[in-house]
Design a protein around this motif. Structure first.
Motif, PDB file in Angstrom:
ATOM      1  N   ASN A  37       0.819  -1.210   0.000  1.00 10.20           N
ATOM      2  CA  ASN A  37       0.000   0.000   0.000  1.00 10.20           C
ATOM      3  C   ASN A  37       0.853   1.261   0.000  1.00 10.20           C
ATOM      4  N   GLN A  38       1.970   1.211   0.706  1.00 10.74           N
ATOM      5  CA  GLN A  38       2.863   2.362   0.741  1.00 10.74           C
ATOM      6  C   GLN A  38       3.581   2.527  -0.594  1.00 10.74           C
ATOM      7  N   MET A  39       4.023   1.405  -1.165  1.00  9.95           N
ATOM      8  CA  MET A  39       4.788   1.465  -2.412  1.00  9.95           C
ATOM      9  C   MET A  39       3.921   1.972  -3.573  1.00  9.95           C
ATOM     10  N   ILE A  40       2.700   1.424  -3.726  1.00  6.37           N
ATOM     11  CA  ILE A  40       1.877   1.758  -4.877  1.00  6.37           C
ATOM     12  C   ILE A  40       1.370   3.194  -4.816  1.00  6.37           C
ATOM     13  N   ASN A  41       1.381   3.797  -3.623  1.00  6.53           N
ATOM     14  CA  ASN A  41       0.895   5.167  -3.476  1.00  6.53           C
ATOM     15  C   ASN A  41       2.011   6.200  -3.375  1.00  6.53           C
ATOM     16  N   MET A  42       3.268   5.759  -3.581  1.00  9.27           N
ATOM     17  CA  MET A  42       4.379   6.708  -3.568  1.00  9.27           C
ATOM     18  C   MET A  42       4.325   7.604  -4.810  1.00  9.27           C
TER      19      MET A  42
END
Length: 256
Positions: A215-220
């Motif tokens: 979730n953190q990676m895809i929303n960076m």
């Protein structure tokens, strides 16, 4: 303050131009002239106008049109295939930019999310630079070369098929362009996406090393920007195939 790399850079540029002219012959010389013209447009026209406050997206469209017309005329001459390739390139790049801007707005990504934003905002305080749309302008510029390559290849193929078989129908000519373009879509799409992947390699290593949650990676912002660049540019390449095939079939086989 640093190593003197001036002559090494000149040597590298000279080696590139020498190989281009030796292998390409007369066509290589024209390609080198087109390259110099593109460099002059970017440095002498595009950047100064951005600095003076010109709207980035319309300005980029105008510069893309200018570079495309002059470059393809130098490489292909004033022929039917050059006209088809020019129109198809401009259409493909324009669609690429529109898609990038649309999905950028939907995902809340703009030029204010880039890594150099602090320096750009500082620069913009002393001039009329419009920072927000620079991201989309960069996508147009980055995708131009690949789209131009595909458009010219498809246009040349359609022209050759028509010259070999003047009795071929408009529909068959269009299908021939699509069939040839299908092979190019995969290779050119990979080329563009791999180029953008290479530019974000450091970010990808950091994500892997620290095991970022999905979730953190895809929303960076950095990942979103690279996906926006790669996919919108690739869409421009893919759409250039039917654009040029349709324009070529209509132009080479006009209605009586």
């Amino acid at each position: 303050y640093n190593y003197d790399r001036e002559y090494v850079m000149y040597a590298l540029i000279g080696l590139f131009l020498l190989i281009l002219c030796l292998i390409g012959g007369k066509r290589g010389i024209y390609s080198a002239i087109a390259l110099v013209f593109t460099f002059i447009c970017i440095i002498g026209l595009y950047l100064p106008l951005l600095y003076e406050g010109a709207s980035p997206f319309p300005l980029t469209i105008a510069v893309v049109c200018l570079i495309t017309i002059v470059s393809l005329l130098l490489i292909g001459g004033f022929t039917k295939k050059t006209v088809c390739a020019t129109i198809g390139t401009i259409m493909g790049v324009a669609v690429s930019g529109i898609i990038a801007m649309l999905f950028g707005k939907l995902s809340h990504i703009s030029g204010y999310n880039t890594e150099e934003i602090e320096n750009l905002i500082y620069v913009a305080q002393n001039c009329k630079l419009q920072v927000g749309d620079l991201l989309y302008s960069g996508i147009l510029i980055a995708s131009l070369g690949a789209v131009m390559d595909v458009a010219m290849s498809i246009s040349s193929t359609i022209q050759e098929i028509h010259d070999r078989n003047p009795e071929i129908s408009k529909k068959e000519l269009f299908k021939s362009g699509i069939h040839v373009g299908k092979d190019m879509m995969g290779t050119m799409s990979n080329t563009l996406i791999l180029a953008f992947t290479g530019s974000s390699l450091n970010t990808m290593i950091m994500i892997y090393a620290y095991s970022y949650p999905y979730n953190q990676m895809i929303n960076m912002y950095s990942i979103g920007i690279e996906l926006l660049r790669g996919i919108s540019g690739t869409i421009g390449i893919i759409l250039a195939v039917p654009f040029v095939s349709l324009i070529g079939s209509l132009y080479l086989k006009p209605n009586k």
